[in-house]
Design an enzyme around this catalytic site. Structure first.
Site, PDB file in Angstrom:
ATOM      1  N   GLY A   1     -12.495 -95.587 -68.491  1.00 31.76           N
ATOM      2  CA  GLY A   1     -13.072 -94.819 -69.597  1.00 31.76           C
ATOM      3  C   GLY A   1     -13.371 -93.380 -69.224  1.00 31.76           C
ATOM      4  O   GLY A   1     -13.477 -93.022 -68.054  1.00 31.76           O
TER       5      GLY A   1
ATOM      6  N   ARG B   1     -19.853 -89.419 -73.544  1.00 34.61           N
ATOM      7  CA  ARG B   1     -21.255 -89.059 -73.761  1.00 34.61           C
ATOM      8  C   ARG B   1     -21.851 -88.251 -72.605  1.00 34.61           C
ATOM      9  O   ARG B   1     -22.924 -87.689 -72.714  1.00 34.61           O
ATOM     10  CB  ARG B   1     -22.071 -90.342 -74.011  1.00 34.61           C
ATOM     11  CG  ARG B   1     -21.792 -90.968 -75.368  1.00 34.61           C
ATOM     12  CD  ARG B   1     -22.267 -92.420 -75.455  1.00 34.61           C
ATOM     13  NE  ARG B   1     -21.325 -93.351 -74.850  1.00 34.61           N
ATOM     14  CZ  ARG B   1     -21.466 -94.676 -74.877  1.00 34.61           C
ATOM     15  NH1 ARG B   1     -22.520 -95.221 -75.462  1.00 34.61           N
ATOM     16  NH2 ARG B   1     -20.562 -95.458 -74.318  1.00 34.61           N
TER      17      ARG B   1
ATOM     18  N   ASP C   1     -19.460 -98.463 -64.549  1.00 33.18           N
ATOM     19  CA  ASP C   1     -20.641 -97.635 -64.840  1.00 33.18           C
ATOM     20  C   ASP C   1     -21.939 -98.439 -64.816  1.00 33.18           C
ATOM     21  O   ASP C   1     -22.942 -98.024 -65.394  1.00 33.18           O
ATOM     22  CB  ASP C   1     -20.473 -96.898 -66.177  1.00 33.18           C
ATOM     23  CG  ASP C   1     -20.470 -97.838 -67.382  1.00 33.18           C
ATOM     24  OD1 ASP C   1     -20.197 -99.036 -67.204  1.00 33.18           O
ATOM     25  OD2 ASP C   1     -20.731 -97.355 -68.501  1.00 33.18           O
TER      26      ASP C   1
ATOM     27  N   ASN D   1     -26.195-107.411 -73.179  1.00 29.87           N
ATOM     28  CA  ASN D   1     -25.018-107.724 -72.369  1.00 29.87           C
ATOM     29  C   ASN D   1     -24.908-106.660 -71.289  1.00 29.87           C
ATOM     30  O   ASN D   1     -24.860-105.466 -71.578  1.00 29.87           O
ATOM     31  CB  ASN D   1     -23.782-107.701 -73.281  1.00 29.87           C
ATOM     32  CG  ASN D   1     -22.486-107.699 -72.495  1.00 29.87           C
ATOM     33  OD1 ASN D   1     -22.425-108.199 -71.382  1.00 29.87           O
ATOM     34  ND2 ASN D   1     -21.448-107.129 -73.086  1.00 29.87           N
TER      35      ASN D   1
ATOM     36  N   ALA E   1     -33.480 -57.463 -21.321  1.00 31.98           N
ATOM     37  CA  ALA E   1     -33.705 -57.362 -22.767  1.00 31.98           C
ATOM     38  C   ALA E   1     -32.932 -56.179 -23.352  1.00 31.98           C
ATOM     39  O   ALA E   1     -32.750 -55.162 -22.701  1.00 31.98           O
ATOM     40  CB  ALA E   1     -35.191 -57.198 -23.045  1.00 31.98           C
TER      41      ALA E   1
HETATM   42  C1  UD1 Z   1     -20.137-102.170 -72.975  1.00 32.25           C
HETATM   43  C2  UD1 Z   1     -20.208-103.485 -73.772  1.00 32.25           C
HETATM   44  C3  UD1 Z   1     -21.651-103.704 -74.230  1.00 32.25           C
HETATM   45  C4  UD1 Z   1     -22.566-103.711 -73.013  1.00 32.25           C
HETATM   46  C5  UD1 Z   1     -22.390-102.435 -72.191  1.00 32.25           C
HETATM   47  C6  UD1 Z   1     -23.170-102.575 -70.906  1.00 32.25           C
HETATM   48  C7  UD1 Z   1     -18.016-103.678 -74.867  1.00 32.25           C
HETATM   49  C8  UD1 Z   1     -17.283-103.600 -76.154  1.00 32.25           C
HETATM   50  N1  UD1 Z   1     -19.330-103.404 -74.914  1.00 32.25           N
HETATM   51  O1  UD1 Z   1     -20.466-101.127 -73.873  1.00 32.25           O
HETATM   52  O2  UD1 Z   1     -21.740-104.958 -74.888  1.00 32.25           O
HETATM   53  O3  UD1 Z   1     -23.910-103.844 -73.443  1.00 32.25           O
HETATM   54  O4  UD1 Z   1     -21.020-102.219 -71.869  1.00 32.25           O
HETATM   55  O5  UD1 Z   1     -23.171-101.407 -70.157  1.00 32.25           O
HETATM   56  O6  UD1 Z   1     -17.447-104.030 -73.862  1.00 32.25           O
HETATM   57  N2  UD1 Z   1     -13.544 -98.968 -69.939  1.00 32.25           N
HETATM   58  C9  UD1 Z   1     -12.223 -99.078 -69.553  1.00 32.25           C
HETATM   59  N3  UD1 Z   1     -11.250 -98.965 -70.523  1.00 32.25           N
HETATM   60  C10 UD1 Z   1     -11.542 -98.755 -71.824  1.00 32.25           C
HETATM   61  C11 UD1 Z   1     -12.904 -98.659 -72.203  1.00 32.25           C
HETATM   62  C12 UD1 Z   1     -13.867 -98.768 -71.231  1.00 32.25           C
HETATM   63  O7  UD1 Z   1     -11.909 -99.271 -68.389  1.00 32.25           O
HETATM   64  O8  UD1 Z   1     -10.601 -98.668 -72.625  1.00 32.25           O
HETATM   65  C13 UD1 Z   1     -14.578 -99.058 -68.901  1.00 32.25           C
HETATM   66  C14 UD1 Z   1     -15.460 -97.835 -68.837  1.00 32.25           C
HETATM   67  O9  UD1 Z   1     -14.936 -96.902 -67.913  1.00 32.25           O
HETATM   68  C15 UD1 Z   1     -16.793 -98.413 -68.365  1.00 32.25           C
HETATM   69  C16 UD1 Z   1     -16.781 -99.840 -68.902  1.00 32.25           C
HETATM   70  O10 UD1 Z   1     -15.435-100.130 -69.216  1.00 32.25           O
HETATM   71  O11 UD1 Z   1     -16.886 -98.422 -66.972  1.00 32.25           O
HETATM   72  C17 UD1 Z   1     -17.657-100.016 -70.153  1.00 32.25           C
HETATM   73  O12 UD1 Z   1     -17.179 -99.140 -71.173  1.00 32.25           O
HETATM   74  P1  UD1 Z   1     -18.162 -98.324 -72.112  1.00 32.25           P
HETATM   75  O13 UD1 Z   1     -17.336 -97.529 -73.054  1.00 32.25           O
HETATM   76  O14 UD1 Z   1     -19.166 -97.608 -71.306  1.00 32.25           O
HETATM   77  O15 UD1 Z   1     -18.845 -99.524 -72.901  1.00 32.25           O
HETATM   78  P2  UD1 Z   1     -20.300 -99.553 -73.548  1.00 32.25           P
HETATM   79  O16 UD1 Z   1     -20.279 -98.838 -74.828  1.00 32.25           O
HETATM   80  O17 UD1 Z   1     -21.307 -99.162 -72.548  1.00 32.25           O
HETATM   81 CA    CA Z   2     -21.270 -98.164 -70.607  1.00 34.11          CA
END
Ligand code: UD1
Ligand code: CA
Length: 472
Positions: free
Chosen positions: A14, A18, A111, A180, A434
């Site tokens: 990702g 934000r 993350d 979660n 010195a």
């Molecule tokens: C996600 C969860 C949410 C949980 C939260 C916890 C989903 C839909 N939601 O939300 O339920 O409470 O984490 O922190 O999963 N990533 C990828 N590829 C993508 C999208 C994301 O590798 O296409 C990775 C991101 O880099 C990140 C992780 O997945 O490390 C989570 O993605 P993020 O977009 O942060 O999800 P949240 O909105 O936090």
């Molecule tokens: Ca996240």
């Protein structure tokens, strides 16, 4: 804690929109190390690096370069279409590469970096004990806003019915307290069977991995949740402010670990101590100290306030007075530094040696018991034992093109404000008067004077004053 039959996928593709940062989210640092490296380190305690699959996409080359030395595998997710899509890429990777599909797949988020090895091991064990298709790590934080919520079948049972993302919560679900963590364990074939059925029909238009929970439940499969012991462990970092909160939590954890090992840290909340730092018992760290990178400090030393020590090795019984800056320096037992000493890379300070006020060193060996106490610059020099470098004396190591070496033998006395023009050697036991400018080697036991002679004109100043008084 090795878990046979398990592989680990780490979602790290990702962008981290934000954060409003050019740097990929998983390369932002807390505790002096990239988020993803913390997660990989935790994963490594459960499976070998060959069983770890990092899903990369946004700035993939940069992310790969940063973590390649750990030896993990990489799975490419060119377009980031959600966490479900990330796992679809893992499924495709196994199909294409012909690599053996692991029986159980643990999924970590790049993350969510404070996750502890013991917690990961506990989810694996519980997953097996519950004979679950999916096991979800959860927590109940003070404010669950922004996280997906885990809905249980009964409030006191482990069984889950669904995970609902924040934006999809119905009004009556807004108060659901259990979040979660983004960390799960799956029976791999159960997960893979559902991935292609995910849709993007949701608030973000993404494939949600979280939807797999309800799909498995609809099939009569067992989905369970387990609460993490501490909420901090599963906190994610979506904004810089959240990142800094994790940084503080991690550093406080490091300080607590050191204190448990017998290190005294006054006002630990004011200190910045990286995760890798080691300190021996009975060493005292005063407020507002920074210990960074791979710094190690021995026993019974003291680091006084406002010192910043990076990637340096400090022995036993060393006194680092206030405001010192050390970078890739080595300091032997019993040495005394500062206040306000600046030890640059490859400074090697010998046993019991002193490097004092406003002294800068670089690529220097200072022998046992030698002293450079006031206002010196010592660069590219090999200095023996029992040497005294007077106030303000400096090495002139640079001719505008090349650096040159100054060699000072044991027991040499360098008078104050001398300039030693390298390459030059002061042999053992010699003296430099010195204020000398030394351009030629000084033989053992000799005295070198390199300054113009003083002329004294008796009565000159009085006469000048008298003449001025007459004019006015
Ligand atoms: C996600 C969860 C949410 C949980 C939260 C916890 C989903 C839909 N939601 O939300 O339920 O409470 O984490 O922190 O999963 N990533 C990828 N590829 C993508 C999208 C994301 O590798 O296409 C990775 C991101 O880099 C990140 C992780 O997945 O490390 C989570 O993605 P993020 O977009 O942060 O999800 P949240 O909105 O936090
Ligand atoms: Ca996240």
């Amino acid at each position: 804690m090795e878990k046979p039959g398990f592989a680990i996928a780490i979602m790290a593709a990702g962008k981290g929109t934000r954060l409003k940062s050019k740097r990929p989210k998983v390369l932002h640092e807390i505790g002096g190390q990239a988020l993803l490296l913390h997660v990989i380190a935790a994963a490594r305690t459960v499976v070998p690096a060959e069983q770890i699959y990092c899903i990369v996409g946004h700035e993939a080359d940069r992310v790969k370069a940063a973590v390649a030395p750990t030896g993990v595998n990489f799975v490419m997710q060119e377009e980031q279409r959600g966490t479900g899509h990330a796992l679809q890429m893992v499924k495709a990777f196994f199909a294409m590469s012909g690599a053996a599909v692991p029986k159980h797949l643990l999924v970590l988020s790049g993350d969510v970096p404070l996750i502890k090895p013991e917690t990961i091991a506990a989810i694996c064990d519980l997953h097996l004990a519950e004979k679950a298709a999916m096991t979800i790590l959860t927590a109940v934080p003070a404010d669950p806003t922004g996280y997906g919520r885990v809905l249980r079948r009964n409030s006191d049972g482990p069984e889950v019915t669904a995970i609902v993302e924040q934006k999809s919560l119905k009004p009556e679900q807004l108060g659901a307290p259990e979040i979660n963590s983004g960390i799960y364990c799956f029976e791999t074939h159960e997960l893979f069977a559902k991935l292609d059925l995910l849709s993007t029909d949701n608030a973000h238009g993404e494939f949600y991995l979280t939807d797999v929970a309800a799909m498995l439940v609809a099939d009569g499969k067992r989905v369970v949740a387990v609460k993490a012991e501490s909420v901090d462990e599963v906190l994610g970092a979506n904004t810089i402010a959240e990142m800094m909160h994790l940084d503080a939590a991690m550093r406080m954890g490091t300080a607590r670990r050191l204190m448990a090992q017998g290190v005294t840290i006054f006002r630990p909340e004011t200190c910045v101590i990286d995760a890798q730092v080691t300190v021996g018992p009975d060493t005292v760290i005063e407020p507002y100290v920074q210990l960074l990178g791979g710094t190690t400090i021995g026993v019974e030393s003291r680091v006084r306030s406002y010192s910043v020590i990076q990637n340096s090795t400090i022995g036993d019984g060393v006194m680092v007075r206030n405001g010192c800056i050390l970078d890739h320096a080595q300091v032997s037992d019993g040495a005394v530094l500062g206040p306000y000493a600046h030890l640059r890379p490859e400074s090697r300070i010998g046993e019991g040696a002193h490097v004092g006020n406003f002294v800068e060193t670089k690529k220097v060996t200072l022998g046992k018991g030698s002293k450079a106490n006031h206002l010196n610059y010592l660069g590219d020099a090999v200095i023996g034992a029992g040497v005294n470098i007077g106030a303000g004396a400096i090495t002139c190591n640079y001719d505008g093109v090349h650096k040159h070496l100054t060699t000072i033998g044991d027991g040499v006395f360098v008078g104050s404000d001398s300039t030693l023009v390298a390459p030059v050697t002061l042999e053992a036991g010699s003296y430099v008067a010195a204020g000398s400018c030394i351009t030629d080697d000084v033989p053992a036991g000799a005295l070198a004077l390199g300054r113009s002679r003083q002329i004294t004109k008796p009565g000159w100043a009085d006469a000048k004053r008298a003449a001025r008084a007459k004019q006015n």
